[in-house]
Design a protein around this motif. Sequence first.
Motif, PDB file in Angstrom:
ATOM      1  N   LEU A 105      10.965  65.028  67.728  1.00 43.28           N
ATOM      2  CA  LEU A 105      10.265  64.599  68.948  1.00 43.28           C
ATOM      3  C   LEU A 105       8.940  63.957  68.575  1.00 43.28           C
ATOM      4  O   LEU A 105       8.190  64.526  67.769  1.00 43.28           O
ATOM      5  N   VAL A 106       8.653  62.820  69.192  1.00 44.40           N
ATOM      6  CA  VAL A 106       7.408  62.126  68.832  1.00 44.40           C
ATOM      7  C   VAL A 106       6.500  61.898  70.047  1.00 44.40           C
ATOM      8  O   VAL A 106       5.478  61.237  69.937  1.00 44.40           O
ATOM      9  N   SER A 107       6.902  62.449  71.208  1.00 42.00           N
ATOM     10  CA  SER A 107       6.056  62.350  72.398  1.00 42.00           C
ATOM     11  C   SER A 107       4.878  63.308  72.240  1.00 42.00           C
ATOM     12  O   SER A 107       5.014  64.358  71.622  1.00 42.00           O
ATOM     13  N   LYS A 108       3.753  62.926  72.865  1.00 38.01           N
ATOM     14  CA  LYS A 108       2.570  63.798  72.807  1.00 38.01           C
ATOM     15  C   LYS A 108       2.172  64.156  74.233  1.00 38.01           C
ATOM     16  O   LYS A 108       1.878  63.258  75.020  1.00 38.01           O
ATOM     17  N   LEU A 134       6.905  65.056  65.136  1.00 34.53           N
ATOM     18  CA  LEU A 134       6.173  64.164  64.222  1.00 34.53           C
ATOM     19  C   LEU A 134       4.921  63.725  64.961  1.00 34.53           C
ATOM     20  O   LEU A 134       4.992  63.217  66.078  1.00 34.53           O
ATOM     21  N   SER A 135       3.755  63.925  64.331  1.00 32.06           N
ATOM     22  CA  SER A 135       2.501  63.596  65.018  1.00 32.06           C
ATOM     23  C   SER A 135       1.416  63.303  63.988  1.00 32.06           C
ATOM     24  O   SER A 135       1.422  63.852  62.887  1.00 32.06           O
ATOM     25  N   GLY A 136       0.478  62.440  64.374  1.00 30.46           N
ATOM     26  CA  GLY A 136      -0.622  62.100  63.474  1.00 30.46           C
ATOM     27  C   GLY A 136      -1.334  60.871  63.980  1.00 30.46           C
ATOM     28  O   GLY A 136      -1.014  60.348  65.052  1.00 30.46           O
ATOM     29  N   PRO A 137      -2.302  60.382  63.206  1.00 25.56           N
ATOM     30  CA  PRO A 137      -3.057  59.195  63.617  1.00 25.56           C
ATOM     31  C   PRO A 137      -2.235  57.931  63.369  1.00 25.56           C
ATOM     32  O   PRO A 137      -2.280  57.354  62.288  1.00 25.56           O
ATOM     33  N   GLY A 188      -1.596  67.220  69.428  1.00 24.26           N
ATOM     34  CA  GLY A 188      -1.179  65.886  69.884  1.00 24.26           C
ATOM     35  C   GLY A 188      -1.413  65.703  71.372  1.00 24.26           C
ATOM     36  O   GLY A 188      -1.796  64.626  71.832  1.00 24.26           O
ATOM     37  N   ALA A 189      -1.205  66.775  72.143  1.00 22.46           N
ATOM     38  CA  ALA A 189      -1.435  66.693  73.594  1.00 22.46           C
ATOM     39  C   ALA A 189      -2.925  66.595  73.897  1.00 22.46           C
ATOM     40  O   ALA A 189      -3.357  65.755  74.699  1.00 22.46           O
ATOM     41  N   LEU A 239      -3.819  66.312  60.205  1.00 19.96           N
ATOM     42  CA  LEU A 239      -3.503  64.958  60.684  1.00 19.96           C
ATOM     43  C   LEU A 239      -3.309  64.915  62.200  1.00 19.96           C
ATOM     44  O   LEU A 239      -3.745  63.973  62.864  1.00 19.96           O
ATOM     45  N   SER A 240      -2.642  65.933  62.749  1.00 18.07           N
ATOM     46  CA  SER A 240      -2.347  65.888  64.188  1.00 18.07           C
ATOM     47  C   SER A 240      -3.572  66.238  65.024  1.00 18.07           C
ATOM     48  O   SER A 240      -3.611  65.930  66.220  1.00 18.07           O
ATOM     49  N   GLY A 241      -4.577  66.882  64.411  1.00 15.05           N
ATOM     50  CA  GLY A 241      -5.770  67.277  65.146  1.00 15.05           C
ATOM     51  C   GLY A 241      -6.915  66.316  64.858  1.00 15.05           C
ATOM     52  O   GLY A 241      -7.037  65.254  65.484  1.00 15.05           O
ATOM     53  N   LEU A 242      -7.733  66.676  63.882  1.00 20.87           N
ATOM     54  CA  LEU A 242      -8.891  65.825  63.550  1.00 20.87           C
ATOM     55  C   LEU A 242      -8.467  64.390  63.252  1.00 20.87           C
ATOM     56  O   LEU A 242      -9.116  63.433  63.683  1.00 20.87           O
ATOM     57  N   GLY A 243      -7.355  64.241  62.506  1.00 22.11           N
ATOM     58  CA  GLY A 243      -6.915  62.886  62.141  1.00 22.11           C
ATOM     59  C   GLY A 243      -6.676  62.020  63.359  1.00 22.11           C
ATOM     60  O   GLY A 243      -7.164  60.886  63.462  1.00 22.11           O
ATOM     61  N   ASP A 244      -5.945  62.559  64.318  1.00 19.48           N
ATOM     62  CA  ASP A 244      -5.618  61.767  65.509  1.00 19.48           C
ATOM     63  C   ASP A 244      -6.822  61.640  66.445  1.00 19.48           C
ATOM     64  O   ASP A 244      -6.968  60.631  67.153  1.00 19.48           O
TER      65      ASP A 244
END
Length: 331
Positions: A105-108, A134-137, A188-189, A239-244
């Motif tokens: 799933l790639v939706s946030k 899958l999540s990230g910047p 991601g959300a 990556l999914s937190g600070l990165g994004d």
Amino acid sequence: MKSAADPAPRRLAVIGAGAWGTALALQALRAGNDVALWVRTAEGAARLQGENRNPRLPGAALTGLRITHAAEDALAGATIAVLAVPLQHLRATLGALPPLPPAVLVSKGVETGTLCLPIEVLRARAPTLPAAVLSGPNFAHEVAAGLPAAAVVASDDAGLRAEACERLGTGAFRLYPGSDPTGVQLCGAAKNVVAIAAGAAMGAGLGENARAALVSRALAEIARLVAALGGRVETASGLSGLGDLLLTCTGTSSRNFRLGHALGQGSTPAEALAASSGVAEGAATAPALVARARAAGVELPVCEAVVAVLAGALSVPAAVTRLLERPRREE
Ligand SMILES: NC(=O)c1ccc[n+]([C@@H]2O[C@H](COP(=O)([O-])OP(=O)(O)OC[C@H]3O[C@@H](n4cnc5c(N)ncnc54)[C@H](O)[C@@H]3O)[C@@H](O)[C@H]2O)c1
Ligand SMILES: O=P(O)(O)OC[C@H](O)CO
């Protein structure tokens, strides 16, 4: 030249041909998969096939993708399905699909009403299906262009997270396996909601210092939420937190940042939403995220301010004043 010993490419289906689904389909093709891209409407599929381009991804040719509106065709023989529809449409989309292979799933976002995270939405349809997020910047247009990027693929299923990293990753798109899907989904959300706040701060001319302070405090609230809901605090600095957060709160390509910017410049919520191109997931997610946090006893001051501004209950200057007047605690 391909030798007789080369295995046939494995099939992978991408469900949803928005900017991100299309970029990931191109990425999966580069990684050596046989890729089918499912488009929601027959007209949309015909247009993409005919023009060999997606208007949401200027400059990216779709050569090599099997583009189809028939979900059975897209999923036939696929050993991984990448689900790339906006979160608020995921449940309805899943209801219309045949049985799925293991899913990425790639939706946030957080679903309105149910307050479900993406994997929880999937669980209602497929309770035991192996699933990863899958999540990230990752701005879609940069991934589509093959520019360097990284993301995390998080799952409770070690086999799936390893396979998804191998099937979707390349030298330029570096995928890290992760084992905290709850934390990754919450990050991601939340980052989309915080990007609205950062955009509003910049649109209102509050300056770079204000944005850095806002994003740092928002990171702290995200980490609290992740911990309270059973994720790992360290995920918030990945990556999914600070990165994004770094990407979406500074990159003017972000739809969520642009939505906030318009609010900061004085547009009403209705005007700002009407002017936004593509899906700014943070708008629908904000109240759902805050409700889920409240149910867990977690306060999210920055996200709550975004909810109030989007509801028209607070102006951006009043929201800033409210945040600045909060009692100080130790950092
Ligand atoms: N665009 C990016 O850079 C990016 C990067 C990472 C993650 N994401 C996430 O990926 C998800 C999809 O975003 P996107 O950028 O591909 O979307 P998009 O804004 O490019 O496209 C919207 C998509 O939603 C579809 N859609 C509209 N109404 C629908 C309905 N009723 N049912 C099903 N589908 C419907 C449209 O056909 C279109 O394919 C979002 O959760 C987003 O947060 C996007
Ligand atoms: O354009 P946005 O704000 O939806 O951001 C896109 C991606 O989520 C960035 O990682």
